[in-house]
Design an enzyme around this catalytic site. Structure first.
Site, mmCIF file in Angstrom:
data_model
loop_
_atom_site.group_PDB
_atom_site.id
_atom_site.type_symbol
_atom_site.label_atom_id
_atom_site.label_comp_id
_atom_site.label_asym_id
_atom_site.label_seq_id
_atom_site.Cartn_x
_atom_site.Cartn_y
_atom_site.Cartn_z
ATOM 1 N N GLY A 201 52.678 -90.305 -19.224
ATOM 2 C CA GLY A 201 51.491 -91.074 -19.596
ATOM 3 C C GLY A 201 51.458 -92.396 -18.850
ATOM 4 N N ASN A 202 50.606 -93.292 -19.286
ATOM 5 C CA ASN A 202 50.561 -94.622 -18.674
ATOM 6 C C ASN A 202 50.183 -95.658 -19.733
ATOM 7 O OD1 ASN A 202 47.555 -95.019 -18.640
ATOM 8 N ND2 ASN A 202 47.679 -93.149 -17.416
#
Ligand code: CTP
Length: 400
Positions: A201-202
Site C-alpha cells: 500500500g502507500n
C-alpha cells in the site's frame, strides 16, 4: 436558515442544526407543518437558541416570509423531500419555507431524503436537474438502509457531511462556475494483495481528493468519487465508488463518462506477480531473505489520456515527487506532465514536509500550455479551489 421538510429524516436535521450552531452559525429554523409532526418546535428552538418560524401568519408585522430569505447568508434544506423539490422548482410558495426560497438571493443547499422510487422518479429527477441548472446545490442522497427494510439511494447524506458542505459554501465567495459539469475524482491509495492478509500500500489518506470532491460539489458539479481506501469520510453529495487495487481503479475510471477527470489517487506502480490464495506461512520460507516477484501495474492516467477523443475530458494528474529543491521539483513535474500527456498536473513535494494525512498542502500547478502557478502552503480545500479556478474556464471553453 435551516429549512426542514416533512420526512422521517427530519430527526437527523437536529444533528445538522447542532453542527451548524457549534460551528458558530446563527441558525433560524423553518420547519414545515409536516416536519413538526416528526420533530417538535421545542427541539428546534432549544437547539437554535431562538424562536422557530413555522408559518407565514405569525409575526406578520416583521414580514418574515420576505425577511428570512433576504437576510440569510445561506439557506439549507435538510431533508429536502420530493414535495419540497417540486414546489421549489415551480416557484410555489404555499408555506414559509417555500416563500423563503423565492426571496433568498444567497446560496441554497438542498439535502434530499426520500424513498428510492421517489428519488429516481422522472418527475423528481427533472426537478433536481432544473434546480441544479439554476445554481442550487442539490446534494446526491446517500445509498443504504431506508426507513423500512428497503435499501437504495435516498438516504439523507450524513449530517456532518451536510454541515461541511454548508461551511464550504460559506468559506469563500459563492461561485457556481462548475454547474452541471461531470467530474470524476480518484482519491486515496490502492492496495495490491500479496495474500489474503497482506498487501502493498502507500501513505495516501485521500484527504486532498475528498476536498476536491467537496469543493467541486459546492461549485455546482456532479461528482463521482472513486475512493481507494480513503482514511477520511467522503463528502456529501457525491456518487461514491469504492475500489481496492490499481486494476479496480482502472476499471472504475474507464466506466465513467466525464467532462473532467482528476487522478488524485496514489496508484501502486507495482504489484505481486501472483497473489497467493492462502496466507503465506513463515515455515514455507527457505531463508530470512524473502523475495517477491513484482510486475508493474497499469498506468491509469496515461490510459485515460490515450483513450480520450479530442480535448474531452479535461484530465488532471497529480505528481508526488521527492526533489532536491524547487527547480528540481519543477523539472520533474514538467517531464511528468509531458510523459503523461494530461492538461494540468498538480505537483506535490512529498519528501521534506508532511503531506500525507496533513490538512495542508503546498503545490505547483503546471499546465500543458507551459504556465505554472504556485500555491502557497494552505488548506487542502484552498488548494482544491485553486485547481477548480483553473479548470472552470477551460471547461467552459470546451462546452461552448
Ligand atoms: N498514476 C496512475 N497509474 C499508476 C501510477 C500513477 O494513474 N499506475 C497517476 C497518479 O494518480 C497521478 C500520476 O499518475 O495522477 C502521477 O503519479 P506519481 O506516483 O507521481 O508518478 P508515477 O507515474 O507513479 O511515476 P514515478 O513513480 O516514477 O514518479
Amino acid at each position: 436558515m435551516l429549512g426542514v421538510a416533512g420526512g422521517i429524516a427530519a430527526y437527523k436535521a437536529v444533528e445538522v442544526l447542532r453542527g451548524l450552531a457549534e460551528s458558530g452559525c446563527d441558525v433560524t429554523v423553518v420547519p414545515t407543518q409536516a416536519a413538526l409532526k416528526f420533530v417538535g418546535e421545542p427541539t428546534w428552538s432549544a437547539l437554535s437558541g431562538k424562536p422557530v418560524a413555522t408559518d407565514v401568519w405569525t409575526n406578520s408585522a416583521e414580514v418574515q416570509h420576505v425577511r428570512l430569505g433576504q437576510n440569510a447568508d445561506v439557506v439549507v434544506i435538510a431533508p429536502a423531500t420530493a414535495d419540497v423539490l417540486a414546489r421549489a422548482t415551480h416557484g410555489i410558495a404555499n408555506d414559509l419555507l417555500t416563500n423563503t426560497l423565492l426571496t433568498a438571493r444567497c446560496p441554497v443547499v438542498m439535502a434530499p431524503a426520500m424513498h428510492t422510487e421517489m428519488w429516481v422518479h422522472p418527475a423528481t429527477q427533472r426537478n433536481v436537474a432544473e434546480l441544479r441548472a439554476r445554481g442550487i446545490i442539490v446534494l446526491e442522497p446517500a445509498s443504504g438502509r431506508l426507513t423500512g427494510a428497503d435499501t437504495g439511494p435516498g438516504r439523507l447524506p450524513d449530517p456532518s457531511a451536510i454541515v461541511d458542505a454548508v461551511k464550504d459554501v460559506l468559506r469563500r465567495k459563492p461561485t457556481n462556475d462548475l454547474a452541471g459539469v461531470k467530474i470524476v475524482i480518484s482519491a486515496g491509495g490502492t492496495q495490491e494483495s500479496i495474500d489474503p492478509v497482506r498487501y502493498i500500500g502507500n501513505r495516501s489518506s485521500g484527504l486532498q481528493g475528498v476536498e476536491l470532491a467537496r469543493t467541486a460539489v459546492s461549485r455546482g458539479a456532479h461528482v463521482t468519487l472513486v475512493a481507494a481506501h480513503i482514511h477520511v469520510d467522503p463528502p456529501a453529495g457525491v456518487t461514491l465508488i469504492n475500489v481496492s487495487s490499481a486494476d479496480d481503479l482502472y476499471a472504475a475510471m474507464h466506466e465513467q463518462n466525464a467532462d473532467v477527470v482528476v487522478m488524485a489517487a496514489a496508484v501502486a506502480d507495482f504489484k505481486p506477480d501472483v497473489e497467493a490464495s492462502k496466507k503465506i506461512k513463515k515455515e514455507t520460507l527457505s531463508s530470512e531473505h524473502v523475495t517477491f516477484e513484482l510486475v508493474t501495474t497499469v498506468d491509469v492516467l496515461s490510459s485515460l489520456v490515450k483513450k480520450r477523443s479530442g480535448s474531452t475530458p479535461l484530465i488532471v494528474g497529480f505528481a508526488a515527487e521527492t526533489a532536491d529543491n524547487h527547480d528540481h521539483l519543477l523539472e520533474l513535474g514538467k517531464s511528468k506532465l509531458s510523459r503523461k500527456g494530461c492538461d494540468l498536473l498538480v505537483v506535490n513535494e512529498v519528501g521534506s514536509q508532511e503531506v500525507f494525512g496533513s490538512p495542508e498542502n503546498c503545490v505547483t500547478i503546471l499546465a500543458s500550455d507551459g504556465s505554472a502557478i504556485q500555491i502557497e502552503r494552505s488548506s487542502k480545500a484552498s488548494v482544491a479551489d485553486a485547481l477548480w479556478d483553473l479548470v472552470a474556464p477551460r471547461v467552459s471553453v470546451i462546452n461552448r
